[in-house]
Design a protein around this motif. Structure first.
Motif, mmCIF file in Angstrom:
data_model
loop_
_atom_site.group_PDB
_atom_site.id
_atom_site.type_symbol
_atom_site.label_atom_id
_atom_site.label_comp_id
_atom_site.label_asym_id
_atom_site.label_seq_id
_atom_site.Cartn_x
_atom_site.Cartn_y
_atom_site.Cartn_z
ATOM 1 N N MET A 1 3.694 -6.485 -11.075
ATOM 2 C CA MET A 1 3.411 -5.522 -12.133
ATOM 3 C C MET A 1 2.929 -6.238 -13.386
ATOM 4 O O MET A 1 2.049 -5.776 -14.101
ATOM 5 C CB MET A 1 4.701 -4.736 -12.439
ATOM 6 N N THR A 3 1.160 -8.861 -13.653
ATOM 7 C CA THR A 3 -0.265 -9.208 -13.593
ATOM 8 C C THR A 3 -1.120 -8.022 -14.004
ATOM 9 O O THR A 3 -2.099 -8.174 -14.714
ATOM 10 C CB THR A 3 -0.674 -9.637 -12.175
ATOM 11 N N THR A 4 -0.718 -6.841 -13.564
ATOM 12 C CA THR A 4 -1.479 -5.635 -13.919
ATOM 13 C C THR A 4 -1.542 -5.476 -15.427
ATOM 14 O O THR A 4 -2.597 -5.260 -16.003
ATOM 15 C CB THR A 4 -0.793 -4.376 -13.352
ATOM 16 N N SER A 7 -3.504 -8.441 -17.162
ATOM 17 C CA SER A 7 -4.945 -8.369 -16.966
ATOM 18 C C SER A 7 -5.505 -7.192 -17.741
ATOM 19 O O SER A 7 -6.603 -7.246 -18.269
ATOM 20 C CB SER A 7 -5.265 -8.227 -15.492
ATOM 21 N N SER A 8 -4.698 -6.151 -17.875
ATOM 22 C CA SER A 8 -5.159 -4.999 -18.625
ATOM 23 C C SER A 8 -5.281 -5.324 -20.103
ATOM 24 O O SER A 8 -6.206 -4.894 -20.773
ATOM 25 C CB SER A 8 -4.212 -3.843 -18.361
ATOM 26 N N ARG A 10 -5.928 -8.291 -21.294
ATOM 27 C CA ARG A 10 -7.099 -9.138 -21.451
ATOM 28 C C ARG A 10 -8.353 -8.274 -21.508
ATOM 29 O O ARG A 10 -9.220 -8.482 -22.329
ATOM 30 C CB ARG A 10 -7.187 -10.129 -20.283
ATOM 31 N N ALA A 11 -8.398 -7.273 -20.652
ATOM 32 C CA ALA A 11 -9.586 -6.440 -20.583
ATOM 33 C C ALA A 11 -9.719 -5.570 -21.822
ATOM 34 O O ALA A 11 -10.804 -5.233 -22.241
ATOM 35 C CB ALA A 11 -9.534 -5.563 -19.343
ATOM 36 N N GLU A 304 -7.221 5.301 -14.675
ATOM 37 C CA GLU A 304 -6.590 4.090 -14.177
ATOM 38 C C GLU A 304 -5.081 4.316 -13.988
ATOM 39 O O GLU A 304 -4.500 3.896 -12.988
ATOM 40 C CB GLU A 304 -6.829 2.997 -15.212
ATOM 41 N N LEU A 307 -4.491 6.398 -11.028
ATOM 42 C CA LEU A 307 -4.618 5.586 -9.812
ATOM 43 C C LEU A 307 -3.317 4.845 -9.524
ATOM 44 O O LEU A 307 -2.819 4.838 -8.393
ATOM 45 C CB LEU A 307 -5.773 4.593 -9.982
ATOM 46 N N LEU A 308 -2.767 4.231 -10.584
ATOM 47 C CA LEU A 308 -1.498 3.519 -10.399
ATOM 48 C C LEU A 308 -0.437 4.478 -9.863
ATOM 49 O O LEU A 308 0.356 4.119 -9.000
ATOM 50 C CB LEU A 308 -1.026 2.911 -11.726
ATOM 51 N N ARG A 309 -0.451 5.708 -10.380
ATOM 52 C CA ARG A 309 0.522 6.687 -9.913
ATOM 53 C C ARG A 309 0.278 7.032 -8.441
ATOM 54 O O ARG A 309 1.205 7.164 -7.656
ATOM 55 C CB ARG A 309 0.436 7.956 -10.778
ATOM 56 N N LEU A 311 -0.935 5.072 -6.292
ATOM 57 C CA LEU A 311 -0.574 3.916 -5.473
ATOM 58 C C LEU A 311 0.926 3.663 -5.498
ATOM 59 O O LEU A 311 1.391 2.635 -5.036
ATOM 60 C CB LEU A 311 -1.309 2.678 -5.969
ATOM 61 N N GLY A 312 1.667 4.582 -6.082
ATOM 62 C CA GLY A 312 3.115 4.473 -5.984
ATOM 63 C C GLY A 312 3.821 4.005 -7.227
ATOM 64 O O GLY A 312 5.003 3.684 -7.189
ATOM 65 N N ALA A 313 3.110 3.942 -8.356
ATOM 66 C CA ALA A 313 3.788 3.569 -9.595
ATOM 67 C C ALA A 313 4.629 4.743 -10.065
ATOM 68 O O ALA A 313 4.175 5.886 -10.058
ATOM 69 C CB ALA A 313 2.778 3.201 -10.665
ATOM 70 N N GLN A 317 7.431 2.996 -14.507
ATOM 71 C CA GLN A 317 6.576 1.805 -14.474
ATOM 72 C C GLN A 317 5.374 1.969 -15.404
ATOM 73 O O GLN A 317 4.974 1.034 -16.083
ATOM 74 C CB GLN A 317 6.099 1.531 -13.046
#
Lengths: 859, 252
Positions: A1, A3-4, A7-8, A10-11, A304, A307-309, A311-313, A317
């Motif tokens: 998590m 890393t997500t 990286s977010s 940073r973006a 975004e 999408l996380l939701r 994918l099971g977030a 989270q």
């Protein structure tokens, strides 16, 4: 998590930059204040330490009551009761066994004239002191040259010498009590240990005898004692105390140092707390910017997040992801803020130095661990707290949004019962807190809480007014045709965002306009008070606090036969019914001309010896009524023998004695009690047969020999008072500057984010033929509209709030409610220009949008 | 229309029973019936294609089957779990453990590498990854040398294969694919569909794919045709030709 999240960040670093900057500036202010305060403390403690160095026992004047408590309606805040030790006490102390040597600190009013003959340093920043011949007394240290040994020799403090470009051997003119210039030769340059009085003042050191003669001050502020070898500090202190009895307070050197340091810390903290108020405002504004940024980011990233939701977030989270992001932002922003804070501290030193005129003591910049911890905590906690609501709304993003091709763009701002109720409730609670805490024991923190609550209530309500306000503000924008119309519509399409962006600016301008209106009302009230109460042609005053207009001027002016009235106002401190009290001595006719509001008794009875007019607050605290008597004793301005107590009858009570003291007696009673005390002010009215020009010329001739004495037409006198209020307003605005800057960063930020969001739309507009300059103009207009709306709402709130405050202050003499309309218009224009400035970077970006992105499927 | 009794059918990966979805206020003029009593059982190890013209309700069916949207009435059962009345937390757990998603627009997180994207669901769930299966997947999909790249550095086909790996990594009960080849050229599309079919036949994965492309449907074991919120046709072992014919009868 992790890393997500990382990286977010940073973006989105670019998008977060502006809001991080907002927090950084807020933190910088807080850190700057702390660093400044700490540095000031160290500087002042060092300076005090010089004064206390090597002293075994300090003898101080007795403090009969708690000093200077201006009560409502009476205290003018001008007077600081200064106590002195009679000269005889020094002789007494010198004779006590165990005393090796003792020296009195003789400090009085004296001012140096610059090369063009004007008093240097202005009001209240110059002292004449007696330089002890014994170098063991280190409150004055000779840096170069020697101590004055003859009456014609003086030392100068190094700042003054440097500023006036004076060197050893130069001849200077000094004006003291006599009001007439005297020549002296500079024989030394000294540094002076700080006492309460010496903060940034210019110091002229004479021989002790000459100091007494020049300043007219016979008593001592303090007597410093050095013990004979082998004599214990405490033993000696106790011995001296038992001999002097109630005539003095005796402290050991150690205690004195400790007390001085405490006093210094208290004073520095008071300054620090005042500054922190502004830091809190800046941080509050920054938190609005942060909350706004995160709200926009959440909207932009809803796909975004969906999408996380998918994918099971879990909601948790998602919440944590946003909070972690704001935490990281807060950490980085705090770091930058702490670094900037040091610069702010240096800036504050400059601002305060300039404001005080004489500069303030300096020391190496103090950065403590406490400052670092507070700075980072403030930054991180504010950022995280501000992102909690946006993070909560992020958890409500439905996973279904990941599958839809266009995100839902229904925004808040609808008039709901809930919104209205919340708003009204918040405002009501806030106003209630403020109202219940006003008055005698006002609690500033609670008032601030009330203000914040009421403001929050207004914020909740604000989205509802966006549409009507923008519709009106958009009318002038129409001269830009379609571009103007589009800009106006863009500000209306998301009322919540528009409201919260403007809100940051609203806070700053509400406070500025609040202060502008209050100071304008204060000015207008002073004007009307003076016009009503002092219908005179000229005012004669002196340029240096602690000196007075020689009474000979009043006498000779009366003799010219040009003046109908020559009214004197003198002041001093006496003991009234056992309590210290400021006393004004006036020419009786002054009061009857002044149209004071008399609540009981009559001014007609005032004027004979033994009569007095008192303020209602004094009447209340002394429990006296008209016809009853009070006992006046003492006269604290000099330490010479005091006249015996006199019984005085109260003949009238007034609830507003303007700028007179709470106790007013005829000058014929004042003079014998305060021998040699001149006039604070002389109010003169020319005879009808005499022209003002003639009268002015004669008056000028009378005061010419006295460099410190000035004569002003009553109008100039008024405007000088106004200038002082103007200076405070300027300082206030300067301190709010950072909060304003932050709010404009907020505007730039919102615009940038909306440009990112609207890339496709902008591409479409470009492909439909909107040229780059038009796109830039559109953004500039949006920025301007946002700023103007914030400013207008702020001013509306500020004016409304100040109206309430003026009503409350009515009893305190603020009788006129005056709105400085031109000043407020300038505020709006400046805000509009700043709004355009804030739009420059986003506008560039928007203008660069190529038309082709309108066709791109993915943004 | 026949009324089905909801029953627990363990052989089914996902099933709907008399699914009705009405948007808007029921009875009002603006109410739109998207699903009008859909009953559909997808046995474990089946590759099902859901077809239909725009507005037929096929997307709504997918959303409701995946628990992203609530039915107005009726039931959806995934594995042995009836979705009715599940809390957000329970639905999230279900998505983690039992459902994989593929989207028309890939929906990879642009800031993560291909590998991080693939592992994202298990990272979110905090569960461990079957590394052998991971290796098998990336080799089957031919994206081994693309793992360190970010989505912007990948072609559309590669991105969708990364998305496929992400959907299949946790061996979910069912994978829902929403027009997975919609943004792909025919070659990349065929490559992906071939993989999906083999994952069903060789690894027992269940896939429900919404598509309007008869060619894509021909890779499936079964195709159902939706029109006006109802299943009007069901084709076993569809071919491009049989699907086209069925669609044509619809059109007229």
């Amino acid at each position: 998590m992790l890393t997500t999240i990382l990286s977010s960040i940073r973006a989105h670093a670019g998008r977060l930059f502006a809001s991080a900057l907002a927090i950084s500036l807020g933190v910088a202010f807080a850190v700057g204040t702390l660093v400044f305060t700490d540095t000031l403390k160290v500087a002042m403690i060092q300076s005090f330490a010089q004064g206390d160095q090597g002293i075994d026992v300090a003898v101080l004047p007795p403090q009969t009551t708690s000093p200077n408590q201006p009560g409502p309606g009476g205290g003018d805040g001008r007077s600081r009761i200064i106590h002195y030790l009679a000269p005889g006490i020094l002789t007494q102390v010198q004779g006590i066994s165990g005393v090796k040597s003792a020296s009195g600190q003789l400090i009085g009013a004296a001012v140096i004239l610059d090369k063009s003959g004007h008093p240097y340093g202005g009001r209240g920043t110059s002292f004449g002191v007696g330089v002890p011949s014994d170098p063991s007394f280190k409150w004055i240290k000779v840096l170069s040259g020697t101590r004055p040994t003859t009456a014609s020799q003086v030392d100068l403090d190094s700042n003054t010498a440097a500023t006036l470009n004076l060197n050893i051997g130069d001849t200077i003119s000094v004006v003291g009590k006599s009001g007439l210039p005297q020549k002296f030769q500079v024989v030394g340059i000294v540094s002076v240990g700080l006492t309460q009085a010496f903060n940034g003042s210019s110091i002229i050191g004479f021989t002790p005898r000459e100091a007494a003669s020049v300043t007219g001050q016979a008593g001592f502020r303090e007597i410093d004692v050095i013990a004979a070898p082998g004599v214990n500090q405490t033993t000696l202190s106790n011995r001296i105390a038992s001999i002097l009895g109630p005539n003095a307070v005796v402290e050991t050197g150690a205690t004195k140092t400790f007390n001085d340091e405490n006093a210094v810390i208290k004073r520095a903290n008071a300054i620090g707390n005042a500054l922190l108020t502004f830091a809190v405002i800046a941080i509050l504004v920054a938190s609005i910017v942060i909350a706004n940024t995160f709200r926009v980011l959440v909207t932009q990233r809803s796909r975004e997040l969906a999408l996380l939701r998918c994918l099971g977030a879990t909601r948790n989270q998602v919440f944590k992801a946003i909070i972690s992001e704001s935490f990281a932002t807060g950490v980085v922003a705090s770091g930058i803020g702490i670094a900037l804070g040091v610069l702010v501290a240096i800036g504050l030193h400059g601002i305060f130095g300039a404001f005080r005129g004489g500069g303030i003591p300096s020391a190496p910049i103090q950065i403590t661990v406490r400052t670092l911890i507070i700075g980072s905590l403030v930054g991180v906690v504010t950022t995280v707290a501000a992102s909690i609501l946006p993070a909560r709304s992020a958890t409500r993003v439905s996973p279904l949004q990941a599958l839809r091709h266009h995100s839902d763009t229904s925004f808040g701002g609808a008039l709901t019962v809930k919104r209205l109720a919340t708003s009204v409730a918040l405002i009501a609670i806030g106003v209630l807190i403020i109202v219940t805490n006003l008055g005698a024991n006002a609690s500033l923190p609670l008032i601030a809480v009330g203000g914040a609550l009421a403001f929050a209530g207004l914020l909740v309500f604000a989205p509802l007014v966006v549409r009507p306000v923008m519709t009106v503000l958009g009318i002038p924008a129409r001269i830009f045709g379609t571009t103007g119309k589009l800009a106006t519509l863009n500000t209306i399409r998301n009322p919540s965002r528009t409201a919260s962006t403007s809100a940051a600016l609203t806070i700053g301008l509400a406070l500025i306009s609040l202060f502008s209106v209050i100071s304008s009302s204060l000015n207008a009230s002073i004007d009307s008070t003076i016009a009503k109460n002092f219908p005179f042609d000229f005012v004669v005053t002196t340029a240096l606090r602690g000196t007075t207009v020689p009474s000979s001027i009043a006498t000779s002016a009366s003799k010219t036969n040009l003046f109908k009235y020559v009214n004197e106002v003198r002041s001093g401190q006496a003991v009234v019914n056992g309590k210290n009290q400021d006393v004004s001595g006036v020419t009786p006719v002054l009061l009857s001309q002044s149209q004071l509001t008399i609540t009981s008794g009559s001014l007609a009875n005032f004027g004979a010896s033994g009569t007095a007019v008192i303020s209602s607050s004094l009447a209340h605290s002394l429990h006296v009524k008209v016809g009853e008597t009070i006992a006046i004793s003492g006269g604290l301005s000099t330490a010479t023998a005091l006249p015996p107590p006199s019984t005085t009858t109260v003949v009238a009570i007034s609830n507003n004695l303007a700028f007179l003291s709470n106790l007013v007696i005829p000058v014929i009673d004042f003079a014998p009690r305060f021998p040699g005390v001149g006039d604070d002010e002389l109010f003169l009215t020319a005879k009808p047969s005499v022209t003002l020009v003639q009268a002015r010329a004669q008056l000028q001739k009378e005061i010419d020999p006295y460099p410190l004495v000035t004569s002003q037409d009553i109008g100039t006198f008024e405007s000088n008072l106004s200038n002082k209020i103007g200076q405070i307003l300027a300082l206030f605005t300067a301190l709010l500057a950072l909060a304003l800057l932050i709010s404009f960063i907020g505007i730039a930020n919102t615009l940038t984010l909306s440009v990112v969001e609207r890339t496709r739309e902008l591409g479409l507009l470009r492909s439909l033929g909107l040229t780059r300059p038009y796109v830039a103009t559109m953004l500039a207009l949006e920025g301007m509209l946002l700023a103007v709306m914030g400013a207008v709402l702020g001013i509306a709130i500020g004016v409304a709030a100040s109206w309430g405050i003026v009503l409350v202050l009515n009893a305190q003499g603020v009788t006129v409610f005056s709105v400085p309309i031109s000043l407020l218009i300038v505020d709006v224009v400046v805000a509009a220009l700043a709004g355009i400035l804030a739009s420059l970077i986003p506008a560039r970006r928007a203008a660069k949008t190529p038309p082709v992105v309108a066709l791109a499927t993915e943004v | 229309m026949a009324t089905f009794q909801p029953k627990i059918e363990y052989d089914n990966a996902v099933a709907t029973y008399n699914a009705v979805k009405i948007y808007g206020k029921i009875g009002s003029e603006s109410a739109v019936t998207a699903l009008n009593g859909v009953s559909l059982e997808v046995p474990l190890g089946q590759f099902l294609a859901v077809m239909g013209p725009s507005g037929s309700g096929k997307s709504t069916l997918l959303h409701c089957m995946a628990g992203l949207d609530n039915l107005t009435s009726g039931n959806v059962v995934i594995g042995s779990t009836n979705l009715n009345g599940l809390s957000d937390r329970q639905l999230t757990r279900l998505r983690r453990n039992s459902i994989g998603f593929m989207f028309q627009s890939f929906n990879l997180l642009p800031t993560l590498t291909a590998e991080q994207n693939i592992r994202l669901p298990s990272d979110l769930a905090g569960s461990s990854v079957d590394e052998k299966w991971f290796t098998t997947l990336i080799d089957l999909l031919g994206i081994r040398d693309r793992l360190k790249h970010r989505p912007s550095e990948l072609s559309g086909g590669q991105q969708q294969r990364v998305a496929a790996a992400r959907a299949l990594l946790s061996k979910p009960t069912v994978v829902f694919a929403d027009e997975p080849t919609g943004n792909l050229d025919s070659k990349a599309g065929a490559l992906l569909l071939g993989f999906l079919r083999s994952s069903v036949h060789e690894h027992g994965q269940t896939i429900v794919m919404v598509t309007h492309d008869p060619n894509a449907a021909s890779f499936a074991d079964k195709a159902v045709l939706l029109a006006d919120g109802q299943i009007i046709h069901s084709i076993e072992s569809p071919t491009q030709k049989s699907v086209l014919e069925a669609l044509e009868t619809l059109g007229t």
